[in-house]
Design an enzyme around this catalytic site. Structure first.
Site, PDB file in Angstrom:
ATOM      1  CE  LYS A  76      -3.757  -0.539   2.467  1.00 38.60           C
ATOM      2  NZ  LYS A  76      -4.373  -0.773   3.788  1.00 38.60           N
TER       3      LYS A  76
ATOM      4  NE  ARG B 131      -5.429   3.418   3.770  1.00 39.66           N
ATOM      5  CZ  ARG B 131      -5.459   3.574   2.454  1.00 39.66           C
ATOM      6  NH1 ARG B 131      -4.826   4.598   1.891  1.00 39.66           N
ATOM      7  NH2 ARG B 131      -6.105   2.707   1.714  1.00 39.66           N
TER       8      ARG B 131
ATOM      9  N   GLY C  83      -8.314  -7.154   4.515  1.00 39.24           N
ATOM     10  CA  GLY C  83      -9.156  -7.165   5.700  1.00 39.24           C
ATOM     11  C   GLY C  83      -8.558  -7.859   6.906  1.00 39.24           C
TER      12      GLY C  83
ATOM     13  CG  MET D 166      -2.837  -7.057   9.567  1.00 38.81           C
ATOM     14  SD  MET D 166      -1.148  -6.771   9.146  1.00 38.81           S
ATOM     15  CE  MET D 166      -1.290  -6.281   7.459  1.00 38.81           C
TER      16      MET D 166
ATOM     17  NE  ARG E 111      -5.753  -4.703  -3.154  1.00 32.40           N
ATOM     18  CZ  ARG E 111      -6.334  -4.791  -1.966  1.00 32.40           C
ATOM     19  NH1 ARG E 111      -5.631  -4.712  -0.881  1.00 32.40           N
ATOM     20  NH2 ARG E 111      -7.632  -4.950  -1.867  1.00 32.40           N
TER      21      ARG E 111
ATOM     22  CG  HIS F 232     -13.574  -8.424   3.664  1.00 30.63           C
ATOM     23  ND1 HIS F 232     -14.107  -7.714   4.700  1.00 30.63           N
ATOM     24  CD2 HIS F 232     -12.513  -7.712   3.229  1.00 30.63           C
ATOM     25  CE1 HIS F 232     -13.392  -6.623   4.892  1.00 30.63           C
ATOM     26  NE2 HIS F 232     -12.423  -6.590   4.012  1.00 30.63           N
TER      27      HIS F 232
ATOM     28  CB  SER G 121      13.532 -41.614 -10.714  1.00 33.50           C
ATOM     29  OG  SER G 121      12.287 -40.998 -10.486  1.00 33.50           O
TER      30      SER G 121
ATOM     31  CB  CYS H 249       8.823 -40.360  -9.831  1.00 32.33           C
ATOM     32  SG  CYS H 249       9.686 -41.494  -8.741  1.00 32.33           S
TER      33      CYS H 249
ATOM     34  CE1 TYR I 231      11.418 -38.054 -14.537  1.00 34.28           C
ATOM     35  CE2 TYR I 231      13.488 -38.190 -15.752  1.00 34.28           C
ATOM     36  CZ  TYR I 231      12.567 -38.749 -14.888  1.00 34.28           C
ATOM     37  OH  TYR I 231      12.774 -40.004 -14.374  1.00 34.28           O
TER      38      TYR I 231
HETATM   39  P1  ADP Z   1      -7.645  -2.402   3.780  1.00 33.63           P
HETATM   40  O1  ADP Z   1      -6.203  -2.712   3.633  1.00 33.63           O
HETATM   41  O2  ADP Z   1      -8.376  -3.354   4.628  1.00 33.63           O
HETATM   42  O3  ADP Z   1      -8.283  -2.140   2.458  1.00 33.63           O
HETATM   43  P2  ADP Z   1      -7.388   0.439   4.121  1.00 33.63           P
HETATM   44  O4  ADP Z   1      -6.198   0.912   4.846  1.00 33.63           O
HETATM   45  O5  ADP Z   1      -7.326   0.514   2.654  1.00 33.63           O
HETATM   46  O6  ADP Z   1      -7.725  -1.032   4.600  1.00 33.63           O
HETATM   47  O7  ADP Z   1      -8.577   1.324   4.665  1.00 33.63           O
HETATM   48  C1  ADP Z   1      -9.888   0.924   4.863  1.00 33.63           C
HETATM   49  C2  ADP Z   1     -10.839   1.889   4.184  1.00 33.63           C
HETATM   50  O8  ADP Z   1     -10.643   3.220   4.622  1.00 33.63           O
HETATM   51  C3  ADP Z   1     -10.660   1.908   2.688  1.00 33.63           C
HETATM   52  O9  ADP Z   1     -11.921   1.908   2.092  1.00 33.63           O
HETATM   53  C4  ADP Z   1      -9.958   3.205   2.425  1.00 33.63           C
HETATM   54  O10 ADP Z   1     -10.251   3.700   1.173  1.00 33.63           O
HETATM   55  C5  ADP Z   1     -10.476   4.099   3.554  1.00 33.63           C
HETATM   56  N1  ADP Z   1      -9.475   5.113   3.883  1.00 33.63           N
HETATM   57  C6  ADP Z   1      -8.234   4.877   4.345  1.00 33.63           C
HETATM   58  N2  ADP Z   1      -7.539   6.010   4.484  1.00 33.63           N
HETATM   59  C7  ADP Z   1      -8.345   7.011   4.109  1.00 33.63           C
HETATM   60  C8  ADP Z   1      -8.196   8.431   4.016  1.00 33.63           C
HETATM   61  N3  ADP Z   1      -7.047   9.020   4.313  1.00 33.63           N
HETATM   62  N4  ADP Z   1      -9.252   9.143   3.605  1.00 33.63           N
HETATM   63  C9  ADP Z   1     -10.410   8.529   3.283  1.00 33.63           C
HETATM   64  N5  ADP Z   1     -10.630   7.201   3.343  1.00 33.63           N
HETATM   65  C10 ADP Z   1      -9.594   6.434   3.736  1.00 33.63           C
HETATM   66 MG    MG Z   2      -7.759  -0.906   1.145  1.00 33.69          MG
END
Ligand code: ADP
Ligand code: MG
Ligand code: MG
Length: 902
Positions: free
Chosen positions: A26, A96, A105, A107, A363, A481, A792, A859, A879
Site C-alpha cells: 500500500k 492504515r 481485511g 489487519m 494494487r 471480503h 529418479s 517422481c 524432468y
Molecule cells: P484495507 O487494507 O483493509 O483495504 P485500508 O487501509 O485501505 O484497509 O482502509 C480501509 C478503508 O478506509 C478503505 O476503504 C480506504 O479507502 C479508507 N481510507 C483509508 N484512508 C483514508 C483516508 N485518508 N481518507 C479517506 N478514506 C480512507
Molecule cells: Mg484498502
C-alpha cells in the site's frame, strides 16, 4: 540509523513502487501514485522494519521514531494546508496497515484520527456540516475502541460482546426507535447524542476513557496497526497463504478525505478489468455519502460504476457514469494511466470529497485463474505486455481451477435456480449446508463436502471459507471480503443472494417459504451466480483453446521436462493430453489392483504362497504374459516417449488374500490345506513392512521374478518396435541402498537384453537406473551412478525416511506441527528444501560427478507442487513427474522457473 519514515504527497515523495518490502504494498503504491502526480492525499509511511523492531521491543516506538513522525507530519500538513490537532481547520489522519503482500481485511485501519473536543468545532465550521463531523466522530470511536483499545490490548471478549458490536447495537437501537432504514437517515443531533453514549459505553466496557488528545490518538493508532500484524486473523491468514511471520506491516498515516461529507461526496472501489472473468471492462462499486469500508461491508447496496457492468442486484441504481459523468471520465482516465504504468490489472480505492476525486489505493488485483489467463492473453494482444510477462502472470496453482469441475450444463438446463447472487468465484460446487465457519472446519475434518452459507462473511470466517467447497452469502458485493478471499483461492463463491433469509443461530435459511437446514445439499454455479437445490451432476471444465494457446507459449520457455506418474494406458492417455512428455513412474504392481486384475492377482498369490522354488518359478512364468501385456499397452499409449518401468515394489504381504473363499481356491490350486495357505501368508507378516522385504530386496531373493519382469519389458518393447512403433522403455530398480543391489540386477538385465535381441532380431535401447529414496542411497550417489544411468528421486519415501515421519501416520501430529510453527508446510506435499533438499542436491552433484550424462528426475507427489518444481529446476533436474491432472501446473511452474532464472 535506519530511516523509519517515508513521505508522499505534493511536498515531496521519498518512496516508489519498487520498495514494497520496506514500505508495504500500500505504501509503495501510494508513493508511486504520488510520483505519477495522481491526486493522492499526502501522508507518510512508517516502514515494516520499524514494525519488526517495535514488536521485538515489546510494543515500544524505537528511538528516533517520534522525531521522524513529527518531521513527516509537518510536511503532510504543509501539503494539505491544514494542521493536525489545530482548533482551526484541523487536519485528520488515517492510520492504515499494509504488508508487503496484500492481506485483505486481515489487519487494521483507523479513520478520522485527530477528532477531539478541541478539533470538532473547527471541522464543523470548515465543512459546514455538524452531521458529517459527528458521523466521522462515531466512526472514529468505533474503530479506535475496537482496534486500539480492545484488539491491540489482547482483550478477547465473549462471542458477540466485542466493543464494536456493542456500539453498533446502540446505533441500531436508535435507528429502530426512530424508524430509520439507513445509516444516512441519522441526523446530526442523533449522531451527537450517539457519540456521547459511545464514549460512556467504551469507558464502561473497557475501563478506560476514549482519548481526547490528537497526539495520543495518533500514537495509539500507529501502535495498534503494528500490533495487528500479530492479530489472530492475520496470523491464521499467513499460515494458509504461506506468508512469512517475520515481515511485519508498514503503517500508512494519510490525510483524511471525506466521502461522507454529504450528497456531493462518495467512496468506491474498482477493478481496471473484471476480476472474475478477466473481461476488459472497468468494473466497480460506489456509494454516495459514505466512508471507508461502507462499500465492502454490505451496509447499503453499492451502485455500479458504469452502465455496461450493471447486474441483477444494482440495475435499478444510478451509475457513477450517469450521475457524475465528469468524475467518471477522470476516474476512467486514471484507470488507463494506471494500467499502462503497471501493465497489470489494478484494484483501486477512491473517494470523492465535495466533487473532487482522490485516489487512496492501488494494487495488482486478485483474480480467478480464468481471469488471470484471459487477461494475460488479452494484454499480450493489446501489446501491453510481452510473451514472457504473460507466462509469468498466471500462478501455476491457479491452473488447477481452470481444470476444476463445473456443473454439467445439460443437468443445469433441466432445473431452475431457487436464488441468484453475484458470481464472485467461478466453477461449480456441491455440498451440505453449514452455517458457521467452525462447522465448515468440522465438516472438512469429518470428510464431508460442505457449502458455507453466511449472511455475509467477515475476515473471522477465513478458515471456514478455506474448508468449504463453496461459499454462499446473502449480502456483500463483488468486492466484499468473501469475494476477494474466495477469488484469491480460486474457490466457487456466490455473494449477495439478497433474497435469502438466513438464521445462522437456528441453522436454517429460507426463501419464499421454502426452507433449508444445515446438512441439506445445494449446488452453486459460481460462474453465473445461481444456486440450486440438491446435487447436480458435475463435469470437468472442457479445455478451452485459450488455455491450450497459453500452455504452448509457456512451453516455449520451459527447459525442464515434465512427465507423469501413470500406471495404466488410460492414465497415460489423459496425461499425454495434458502435455506429459513421458512416464516418470510406471508402477507394475498396479496390474494386480481393481477390476480385471483377478487373474494375474490369483497367479501372483500362487507365487507368494508357493512351497518351493519350482512352484514359485512356475507361477512367475505363468504371470509373465500378463506383465508383458500390461507394459506393452502402456508403452503403446506413450509411443515415442520414455516410460520408466519400476520393478515390483510393495511388500508381498499386501497381496495375501483375506476371504475364506479366496483362501479355499488358493488351497485347491496349490494342492494344500487352507490352514497351510493361512500359515504361509502369516509367515509374510512383517512388523515394519515399509522397511521390510520389498523393492529390490524381493528382486534379489527371487531373482527369477526380476528376470521375468525385465524380459517382459524388453519383449513388449521389441514387439512394438517390430510393429513400427517407437517404444522407449527405461528400467528402474526401487528401494536400493547400495550399488551392490544394482550390480546384482545388472547382469540379469544385460543377459536378458542380449537374449531378447537375439531372439527377436531387434536391438532395444533401454536405460538402467534406480530410484533414490533411501538416505543411504543419496549419500552414496557417486557409487550408485557408476551402475545407474539415471536417478529418479522417490521423494515420498525419501521424506519418510529422511524425517523419520511415517507417511501413513503423520496425520496424527501434522496439524500440531503446522499450527505451532514447527513445520512450515507438509513435507509430503512440498519438498523440504532445507533438509531433504540437501539429500537431493548432493545426490545430483555426486551422481553427475561420477557420470556426467546421468539423467535425473523426481517422481514423488511433490513433482506437481510449484515450489518443488522450481526447486528441482534450480538443482538441474532433467524432468519432474507428477499425476496427470497436475501436469499443466508443473509445465507452467517449470517455464516460470526458467524465465525467472534468465
Ligand atoms: P484495507 O487494507 O483493509 O483495504 P485500508 O487501509 O485501505 O484497509 O482502509 C480501509 C478503508 O478506509 C478503505 O476503504 C480506504 O479507502 C479508507 N481510507 C483509508 N484512508 C483514508 C483516508 N485518508 N481518507 C479517506 N478514506 C480512507
Ligand atoms: Mg484498502
Ligand atoms: Mg518408494
Amino acid at each position: 540509523m535506519a530511516k523509519y519514515v517515508y513521505s508522499f504527497g505534493t511536498t515531496g515523495t521519498d518512496g516508489d513502487a519498487t520498495m514494497r518490502n520496506l514500505l508495504g504494498g500500500k505504501g509503495a503504491n501510494l508513493a508511486e501514485m504520488a510520483n505519477m502526480k495522481l491526486p493522492v492525499p499526502a501522508g507518510f509511511t512508517i516502514t515494516t522494519e520499524c514494525c519488526v523492531e517495535f514488536l521485538a521491543e515489546g510494543g515500544k516506538f524505537p528511538a528516533g521514531l517520534d522525531k521522524e513522525i513529527a518531521t513527516a507530519l509537518k510536511k503532510t500538513e504543509k501539503a494539505m494546508g491544514m494542521k493536525y490537532g489545530a482548533a482551526d481547520d484541523p487536519l485528520l489522519l488515517s492510520s492504515r496497515s499494509g504488508a508487503r503482500q496484500s492481506m485483505p481485511g486481515m489487519m487494521e485501519t483507523v479513520l478520522n484520527v485527530g477528532l477531539c473536543a478541541k478539533t470538532i468545532p473547527g471541522l464543523i465550521k470548515k465543512s459546514g456540516s455538524e452531521r458529517f463531523v459527528y458521523d466521522a466522530y462515531r466512526r472514529l470511536i468505533t474503530m479506535y475502541s475496537d482496534v486500539v483499545m480492545e484488539k491491540a490490548e489482547d482483550i478477547e471478549p465473549a462471542e458477540g460482546q466485542g466493543i464494536r458490536v456493542q456500539l453498533e447495537k446502540l446505533m441500531n437501537s436508535v435507528k429502530k426507535a426512530k424508524g430509520y432504514k439507513s445509516d444516512t437517515d441519522l441526523t446530526a443531533a442523533d449522531l451527537k447524542t450517539l457519540c456521547e453514549q459511545y464514549k460512556v459505553k467504551v469507558k464502561e466496557v473497557l475501563g478506560r476513557e476514549f482519548p481526547d488528545d490528537a497526539m495520543e490518538q495518533l500514537n495509539g493508532a500507529i501502535s495498534a496497526v503494528f500490533k495487528s500484524w500479530n492479530g489472530k486473523r492475520a496470523v491464521s491468514y499467513r499460515r494458509i497463504e504461506g506468508l512469512e511471520d517475520s515481515w511485519g506491516t508498514a503503517v500508512n498515516v494519510q490525510s483524511m478525505v471525506y466521502g461522507n461529507m454529504g450528497d456531493t461526496s462518495a467512496t468506491g472501489v474498482a477493478f481496471s478489468r473484471n476480476p472474475a472473468t478477466g473481461e476488459n471492462k472497468f468494473y466497480g462499486e460506489w456509494l454516495i455519502n459514505a466512508q471507508g469500508e461502507d462499500v465492502v461491508a454490505g451496509i447499503r447496496t453499492p451502485s455500479p460504476l458504469n452502465e455496461e457492468t450493471k447486474n441483477e442486484q444494482n440495475k435499478h441504481l444510478d451509475s457513477l457514469q450517469k450521475e457524475w459523468p465528469q468524475l467518471y471520465k477522470e476516474l476512467a482516465g486514471i484507470r488507463g494511466d494506471l494500467e499502462k504504468h503497471y501493465t497489470d490489472m489494478q484494484d483501486i480505492e477512491f473517494t470523492i470529497q465535495d466533487g473532487k476525486l482522490y485516489m487512496l489505493q492501488c494494487r495488482s488485483g486478485k483474480r480467478t485463474g480464468t481471469a488471470a489467463l484471459n487477461m494475460a492473453m488479452d494484454m499480450l494482444e493489446e501489446g501491453l505486455i510481452d510473451e514472457k510477462t504473460a507466462v509469468m502472470r498466471v500462478e501455476p496453482a491457479q491452473l488447477d481451477e481452470l481444470l476444476h469441475p463445473i456443473i454439467d450444463p445439460e443437468a443445469e438446463k433441466s432445473v431452475a435456480e431457487f436464488v441468484r447472487g453475484l458470481p464472485a468465484g467461478p466453477g461449480g460446487a456441491c455440498g451440505e449446508i453449514v452455517f458457521t465457519s467452525s462447522d465448515a472446519v468440522a465438516a472438512q475434518q469429518a470428510g464431508t463436502v460442505c457449502i458455507l452459507v453466511r449472511e455475509e462473511t467477515n475476515p473471522e470466517d477465513v478458515e471456514g471459507m478455506r474448508a468449504a467447497e463453496g461459499i454462499l452469502t446473502a449480502r456483500g458485493g463483488m468486492t466484499s471480503h468473501a469475494a476477494l478471499v474466495a477469488r484469491g483461492w480460486g474457490k466457487c463463491c456466490i455473494v449477495g443472494a439478497g433474497d435469502l433469509e438466513i438464521d445462522a443461530a437456528a441453522g436454517t435459511m429460507s426463501i419464499d417459504g421454502k426452507a433449508f437446514k444445515a446438512g441439506d445439499v445445494i449446488t452453486l454455479n459460481g460462474t453465473k451466480g445461481f444456486v440450486y437445490e440438491g446435487a447436480l451432476k458435475m463435469m470437468d471444465a472442457t479445455e478451452n483453446p485459450l488455455f491450450k494457446k497459453f500452455m504452448t507459449m509457456a512451453d516455449k520457455y520451459r527447459t525442464m521436462g515434465v512427465r507423469t506418474n501413470a500406471d495404466t494406458p488410460e492414465d497415460a492417455k489423459i496425461a499425454r493430453d495434458f502435455g506429459a512428455e513421458g512416464i516418470g513412474l510406471f508402477r507394475t504392481e498396479h496390474m494386480f489392483y481393481g477390476v480385471g486384475a483377478e487373474e494375474p492377482l490369483f497367479i501372483l498369490r500362487k507365487m507368494i504362497h508357493a512351497g518351493d522354488d519350482d512352484e514359485r518359478n512356475a507361477a512367475i512364468d505363468e504371470l509373465a504374459p500378463f506383465v508383458k501385456r500390461d507394459i506393452k499397452d502402456t508403452l503403446a499409449a506413450m509411443d515415442g516417449l520414455p516410460v520408466t518401468v519400476r520393478l515390483l515394489d510393495p511388500p508381498l504381504h499386501e497381496f495375501v488374500p483375506q476371504s475364506e473363499e479366496m483362501l479355499g481356491e488358493l488351497a485347491k490350486a496349490l494342492k494344500i490345506s487352507v490352514d497351510e495357505v493361512k500359515k504361509r501368508g502369516a509367515d509374510l507378516h512383517e512388523v515394519n513392512p515399509m522397511m521390510g522385504h520389498r523393492g529390490v530386496r524381493l528382486g534379489i531373493t527371487y531373482a527369477h521374478l526380476t528376470e521375468m519382469q525385465i524380459r517382459a519389458i524388453l519383449e513388449a518393447a521389441s514387439e512394438l518396435k517390430k510393429e513400427g512403433k517407437h517404444p522407449q522403455p527405461e528400467l528402474m530398480v526401487p528401494v536400493t541402498c547400495t550399488v551392490k543391489e544394482l550390480d546384482f540386477v545388472k547382469p540379469i538385465f544385460d543377459r536378458v537384453k542380449a537374449q531378447v535381441a537375439k531372439a527377436s532380431g531387434v536391438e532395444m535401447a533401454c536405460l538402467y537406473g534406480t530410484m533414490i529414496e533411501i538416505p543411504r542411497a543419496a549419500l552414496c550417489a557417486a557409487r550408485m551412478a557408476k551402475t545407474a544411468e539415471f536417478f529418479s528421486f522417490g521423494t515420498n519415501d525419501l521424506t519418510q525416511m529422511g524425517f523419520g515421519f511415517s507417511r501413513d501416520d503423520i496425520g496424527g501430529f501434522l496439524n500440531d506441527y503446522l499450527s505451532k510453527g514447527i513445520l512450515d508446510a507438509d513435507p509430503f506435499q512440498t519438498i523440504d528444501q532445507e533438509g531433504i533438499g540437501q539429500l537431493i542436491e548432493m545426490s545430483v552433484q555426486r551422481g553427475r560427478a561420477a557420470r556426467p550424462d546421468l539423467k535425473v528426475g523426481i517422481c514423488g507427489e511433490q513433482g506437481g507442487d510449484p515450489a518443488s518444481v522450481t526447486f528441482c529446476f534450480k538443482l538441474g533436474l532433467n524432468y519432474v513427474s507428477c499425476s496427470p491432472y497436475r501436469i499443466p501446473i508443473a509445465r507452467l511452474a517449470a517455464a516460470q522457473a526458467a524465465l525467472a532464472a534468465e
